[in-house]
Write a protein that holds these residues in place. Structure first.
Motif, mmCIF file in Angstrom:
data_model
loop_
_atom_site.group_PDB
_atom_site.id
_atom_site.type_symbol
_atom_site.label_atom_id
_atom_site.label_comp_id
_atom_site.label_asym_id
_atom_site.label_seq_id
_atom_site.Cartn_x
_atom_site.Cartn_y
_atom_site.Cartn_z
ATOM 1 N N ASP A 1 59.546 11.872 -36.132
ATOM 2 C CA ASP A 1 59.029 10.992 -37.575
ATOM 3 C C ASP A 1 59.233 9.566 -37.099
ATOM 4 O O ASP A 1 58.653 9.253 -38.323
ATOM 5 C CB ASP A 1 60.130 12.167 -38.310
ATOM 6 N N PRO B 1 55.684 7.534 -35.631
ATOM 7 C CA PRO B 1 54.560 8.679 -35.471
ATOM 8 C C PRO B 1 53.338 8.255 -34.604
ATOM 9 O O PRO B 1 52.452 9.054 -34.713
ATOM 10 C CB PRO B 1 54.344 8.803 -36.665
ATOM 11 N N ARG C 1 62.118 16.546 -33.835
ATOM 12 C CA ARG C 1 61.007 16.494 -35.234
ATOM 13 C C ARG C 1 61.637 15.380 -35.953
ATOM 14 O O ARG C 1 60.845 14.327 -35.983
ATOM 15 C CB ARG C 1 61.295 17.503 -36.720
#
Ligand code: FMN
Length: 277
Positions: free
Chosen positions: A89, A92, A85
């Protein structure tokens, strides 16, 4: 069901716009068919990859040839959802990273060899560009071999070089020591869709017989051939470059490289202790 030679011929015709002769009596046609039909996958099922299978694929990848048997490539396997994740991030614009059950980082390891020299009580007068280059080439070969092996068992992969836009962050995240750098990441998962073949430049453009012969004469035809099956959905920076009536590969790549990209990567590599002279 068409025979393997016909399948290979069809895939390579779609890829290169050329009908290639394929001897139906060749051995290994199943492997050639897989290589010819390669495509990256950017959508994955919510299904894990067994650790034993990952270990097998890493072992096959690291069975690749290695410059002077120096073995300067490593693979970092990331399964921790929080870490994946965190990488997603950072990027994106590439939502497929968040979906991947396993994320790999292929590492050029220019550290092990000088350390081995030290352990063996020898000097190491080879701390120059070739150390970086050899380790990077080895890591690229290992990455390709991983992809080939993963595709053979039905997995889908997508190399992710944009992690190098955040090289220092990735380096810190995974505690990469001096002279160990990421060459690319890779999403690996069970494909959620079939994907398609991306056409390449004609073989007359990229295969040279006996001596180098630059040839741009077939680029326009390639733009057209590629647009027929893989048209670009968006044009890059229309406010800067205008809107092209026909938008092909060459226009896209020229626009892509009309802005400085990753100009700080050399500084990162030097800061990681590689000497590039
Ligand atoms: C070294 C390398 C880096 C890549 N980096 C990215 C990336 O950051 N993001 C991405 O979506 N695809 C990435 N790709 C995938 C390419 O976009 C893809 O291979 C190319 O469009 C051709 O498609 P094909 O592999 O299906 O033929 C990378 C591929 C390679 C070999």
């Amino acid at each position: 069901m068409p025979d393997l030679a016909t399948i290979i011929q069809a895939a390579l015709s779609e890829r290169f716009g050329e009908r290639l002769e394929v001897d139906a009596g060749l051995s290994g046609l199943d492997e050639i068919a897989r290589v010819a039909a390669h495509r990256v996958h950017r959508r994955y099922l919510a299904r894990d990859i067994a650790p034993d299978l990952m270990r097998l694929l890493c072992a096959c990848a690291l069975s690749a040839p290695s410059k002077s048997d120096l073995q300067q490539a490593d693979i970092l396997v990331v399964r921790d959802k929080v870490k994946i994740r965190a990488i997603a991030d950072l990027l994106p614009e590439m939502p497929w990273i968040a979906e991947t059950p396993v994320f790999l980082v292929f590492l050029a390891n220019g550290r092990r060899l000088p350390q081995i020299s030290k352990i063996r009580g020898k000097q190491f007068p080879n701390d120059h560009l070739d150390l970086f280059f050899n380790a990077t080439v080895d890591a690229a070969i290992v990455m390709t071999t991983f992809l080939r092996t993963a595709e053979a068992v039905g997995l889908g992969c997508c190399p992710i070089s944009v992690i190098r836009d955040h090289a220092a962050t990735i380096s810190e995240m995974f505690a990469l020591p001096e002279k160990v750098i990421p060459i690319a990441g890779m999403c690996v998962g069970w494909p959620a869709e079939k994907g398609g073949i991306t056409p390449r430049l004609s073989l007359n453009t990229t295969v040279h017989e006996e001596c180098f012969a630059e040839n741009f004469s077939e680029v326009e035809a390639y733009d057209q051939r590629r647009a027929a099956t893989r048209p670009y959905r968006n044009q890059r920076e229309p406010e800067r470059f205008g809107r092209s009536e026909f938008y092909g590969w060459s226009e896209d790549k020229a626009r892509q490289y009309a802005v400085p990209l990753r100009a700080d990567f050399g500084a990162f590599v030097r800061a990681k202790g590689f000497k590039l002279d």
